[in-house]
Design a protein around this motif. Sequence first.
Motif, PDB file in Angstrom:
ATOM      1  N   THR A 144      -9.914  -2.559  37.529  1.00  0.00           N
ATOM      2  CA  THR A 144      -9.889  -3.719  36.841  1.00  0.00           C
ATOM      3  C   THR A 144     -10.583  -4.857  37.500  1.00  0.00           C
ATOM      4  OG1 THR A 144      -7.321  -3.025  36.579  1.00  0.00           O
ATOM      5  CG2 THR A 144      -7.929  -5.431  36.303  1.00  0.00           C
ATOM      6  N   GLU A 145     -11.134  -5.509  36.481  1.00  0.00           N
ATOM      7  CA  GLU A 145     -11.874  -6.789  36.828  1.00  0.00           C
ATOM      8  C   GLU A 145     -11.527  -7.941  35.662  1.00  0.00           C
ATOM      9  OE1 GLU A 145     -15.922  -5.592  36.013  1.00  0.00           O
ATOM     10  OE2 GLU A 145     -15.928  -4.220  37.579  1.00  0.00           O
ATOM     11  N   TYR A 165      -9.142  -6.879  30.437  1.00  0.00           N
ATOM     12  CA  TYR A 165      -9.952  -5.571  31.023  1.00  0.00           C
ATOM     13  C   TYR A 165      -9.409  -4.263  30.450  1.00  0.00           C
ATOM     14  CZ  TYR A 165     -11.009  -1.797  33.970  1.00  0.00           C
ATOM     15  OH  TYR A 165     -11.569  -0.438  34.290  1.00  0.00           O
TER      16      TYR A 165
END
Length: 280
Positions: free
Chosen positions: A223-224, A230
Amino acid sequence: MFGYIRIAKPELKVKEYEMYKAVYCSLCRTLGKKYGIWSRFTLSYDFTFLALLNMSMTDGCDPIEKKRCVCNPLKKCNYCKNDESLLMPSAAAMIMMYYKLLDNLNDEKGLKKIGYILIKPLFSHARNKAKKEYPQIDKIISEYIAAQNALERDGCAELDKAADPTAKALAELLRLCSDDERQKRVLERIGYCLGRYIYLIDAACDLPQDIKKGSYNCLKYETEGEPSEYAKKRIVPQLYFCSNEAGKAFELLDVKKYKPILGNIIYLGLEDTFKKELKV
């Protein structure tokens, strides 16, 4: 299953929507008759789809009768007189709910866990009854849960690998809707695509909460930025692919009836659902 296989109601004709509701209510009634009134509360759109698909593979019409709803006696509902095609989906629903309960018992703590412990005997009895009549369904679902749990224990971060047990389980369940080998292959493909769709949309919807709780989610390892954004970026293209592939397979299926309703679910309902759930 999780209730993500839904109709796109505005696109259905009135008579088609009434038939869909009749199948939904009939499945509810069959659950109550076979497994007790409490089992009615386990009803989901996913198993309504399974029931409708199972019915669509048989010849002849399904006579409808109007009776009062057990949950709301002031209301009258349409029901299918013949519930033979609903027995397999109702058994699958009960077996799935039993294994889901076991999963919740492992995950939850405190009052929630105590609640699950208290209701476990009801689910256990229903599962044993369903397993006696449909042992192959119990085998499919128990193996699916075991495979899924193993991936979660290992912290699997591979999306395709994490989604595979759910996809394979639904593929095997849909195969039970026909005795014809060619039809079984088509149903298996539809089931695989829908199972993958269910897993992916559920993972995307649950990602923010799973990160907060520290629960497993195959998406959280990469996850970003903001989790829900995301999830959309990562999952929406995959959901389009799953729904398109399910549609291609559905075109090869020789359904005897209810094709407009099933087509509505696959061609329109899948996309409509994930757009609403993920706010795309």
